[in-house]
Design an enzyme around this catalytic site. Structure first.
Site, PDB file in Angstrom:
ATOM      1  N   SER A 246       1.077  -1.483  -0.022  1.00 16.23           N
ATOM      2  CA  SER A 246       0.302   0.410  -0.269  1.00 16.23           C
ATOM      3  C   SER A 246       0.986   1.220   0.180  1.00 16.23           C
ATOM      4  CB  SER A 246      -0.946  -0.298   1.572  1.00 16.23           C
ATOM      5  OG  SER A 246      -1.825   1.527   1.340  1.00 16.23           O
TER       6      SER A 246
ATOM      7  N   LYS B 173      -8.175  -0.364  -9.402  1.00 17.44           N
ATOM      8  CA  LYS B 173      -9.052  -0.630  -8.382  1.00 17.44           C
ATOM      9  C   LYS B 173      -9.645  -0.546  -7.585  1.00 17.44           C
ATOM     10  CE  LYS B 173      -7.667  -3.187  -3.315  1.00 17.44           C
ATOM     11  NZ  LYS B 173      -8.151  -2.641  -2.327  1.00 17.44           N
TER      12      LYS B 173
ATOM     13  N   TYR C 171      -2.160   5.507  -4.091  1.00 19.28           N
ATOM     14  CA  TYR C 171      -2.696   6.175  -4.041  1.00 19.28           C
ATOM     15  C   TYR C 171      -2.857   7.822  -5.206  1.00 19.28           C
ATOM     16  CZ  TYR C 171      -5.464   3.733  -0.387  1.00 19.28           C
ATOM     17  OH  TYR C 171      -6.307   2.988   0.503  1.00 19.28           O
TER      18      TYR C 171
ATOM     19  N   HIS D  86     -14.057  -1.957  -1.301  1.00 17.87           N
ATOM     20  CA  HIS D  86     -13.124  -1.409  -0.440  1.00 17.87           C
ATOM     21  C   HIS D  86     -13.135  -1.952   1.179  1.00 17.87           C
ATOM     22  CE1 HIS D  86      -9.327   1.740  -0.483  1.00 17.87           C
ATOM     23  NE2 HIS D  86      -9.823   1.210   0.580  1.00 17.87           N
TER      24      HIS D  86
ATOM     25  N   THR E 197      -5.790   2.170  -6.568  1.00 19.31           N
ATOM     26  CA  THR E 197      -6.876   2.350  -6.125  1.00 19.31           C
ATOM     27  C   THR E 197      -7.881   4.359  -6.979  1.00 19.31           C
ATOM     28  OG1 THR E 197      -6.134   0.912  -3.864  1.00 19.31           O
ATOM     29  CG2 THR E 197      -7.714   2.594  -3.962  1.00 19.31           C
TER      30      THR E 197
END
Ligand SMILES: Cc1cc2nc3c(=O)[nH]c(=O)nc-3n(C[C@H](O)[C@H](O)[C@H](O)COP(=O)(O)O)c2cc1C
Length: 379
Positions: free
Chosen positions: A107, A252, A130, A276, A156
């Site tokens: 992440s 995603k 992100y 999520h 994402t």
């Protein structure tokens, strides 16, 4: 780990070993948690079709994800703050995934940085992005992922604004994080966790600290992050990211047929049908409810992945039967990590693989490619 026979065993051990604030952070969904519950409930409702007297002696759970061979149709999903669930959690989870022959996704909000993980493992991993307002930072992050030889970029797209999780606020897990007496007492009862985290490489967001002067301070950093999520993100930015990232791109967080059709035209290699893990739009349908129409709409234009509620091999079988090529799992491996570090993640993957193999046998299929709607019972 041998007496851990199912993901629920790992979950219960995880609850005993890890401080309450981090357990709540993992287990929570946004708002009333309707979507969180629906992810599980809708999967459990899908009955599998028991078939008998087929020769299933030679079976394999092996397949490919984005053209790469994998031991089973599963990737570990990006989970923020993994290094707070267990010291060096990202490195341990990545090692366990790679040893088991499946991809690991780091992440943006990880504790160990891209470089920390790259230095500690010997195969490529995926990096989840992100997009933040500071596009210079995003460009640098993409360059760092490329330099670390990450084999896919997972963009994402379902977090332009952040869903509220009530328990995070009540626990002081909100940003900036609060040090509270009840949290400290709880941590004092989890000494193994505390030693692990203290010994870990980092105690803050590894990909961000160091990028800005003055960001070593966790409070300053957390504030910056909260202000940085970019609500203006649009399909145009996907083009921009594609121009920076020459490798495989995965989108995603797609939960709508119309969005899936647009995603298929972007040239991305895969999309992940995902809400999520029930942490964003509460009241949205479960991921499994949206999988069949999305898979049908995009056909073979883009590879379809799935996440949300996977807790067993049976769940993977259900998702594959309804149109996914592969799945991602978040909480299931975090339970393993908290319960037993690298060995716990390895055990979580092994449990799921064995369950998938067994369920394939009793639904009469011997290969992943054969799995389709015929394994679903028409009750
Ligand atoms: C504690 C936690 C943190 C997460 N952090 C991220 C993240 O940083 N980036 C991201 O794309 N998804 C994140 N997710 C979502 C997961 O990648 C995944 O979509 C979700 O966990 C799937 O549902 P499951 O937990 O039921 O398997 C997070 C999920 C959890 C539970």
């Amino acid at each position: 780990m041998r007496n851990m026979t199912c993901i629920e065993d790992l979950r219960q051990t995880y609850h005993r070993k890890v401080p309450r604030a981090f357990v709540d952070y993992c287990e929570s969904g946004s708002y009333a948690e309707q979507t969180l519950r629906a992810n599980r409930a809708d999967l459990e409702r899908i009955a599998l079709r028991q078939r008998v007297l087929n020769d299933v002696a030679n079976r394999s759970t092996k397949t490919t994800i984005l053209g790469e061979p994998v031991a089973l149709p599963l990737a570990l999903a990006p989970v923020g703050l993994t290094g707070m669930q267990h010291g060096d959690g990202e490195i341990l989870a990545c090692r366990a995934a790679q040893a088991a022959g499946i991809p690991y996704t780091l992440s943006t909000m990880s504790i160990c940085s891209i470089e920390d993980v790259a230095a500690a493992v010997n195969k490529p991993f995926w990096f989840q992005l992100y997009v933040m307002k500071d596009r210079g930072y995003i460009r640098a992050l993409i360059e760092r992922a490329a330099a670390a030889k990450c084999s896919a970029l997972v963009l994402t797209v379902d977090l332009q604004v952040i869903g509220q999780r009530h328990r995070d606020i009540k626990n002081g897990m909100t940003v900036p994080p609060e040090i509270r007496i009840e949290n400290l007492i709880d941590i004092a009862t989890k000494p193994a966790w505390a030693v692990g985290v203290l010994r870990g490489k980092r105690k803050t967001f590894g990909n961000i600290a160091g990028h800005y002067p003055g960001m070593a301070n966790v409070t300053v950093l957390s504030k910056w992050i909260a202000e940085q999520f970019d609500a203006s993100l649009s399909w145009k930015d996907v083009e921009w990211i594609k121009s920076l990232w020459p490798g495989k791109l995965i989108l995603k967080g797609i939960l709508d047929v119309e969005d899936a059709r647009i995603a298929a035209k972007t040239g991305a290699a895969a999309l992940v049908v995902s809400n999520h893990g029930g942490r964003q739009l509460d009241g949205a349908p479960s991921s499994i409810a949206m999988l069949p129409p999305i898979a049908e709409a995009v056909g073979s234009d883009i590879e379809v992945m799935f996440d949300g509620g996977i807790r067993s091999g049976q769940d993977i079988l259900r998702a594959l039967a309804l149109g996914a090529r592969s799945c991602m799992s978040g909480r299931a491996y975090i339970y393993g990590l908290g319960a037993g570090g690298e060995a716990g993640v390895a055990r979580a993957i092994e449990i799921i693989r064995n369950e998938l193999d067994f369920s394939m046998a009793l639904t009469g299929v011997t290969s992943v490619a054969e799995i389709d709607r015929r394994v679903i019972a028409s009750t």
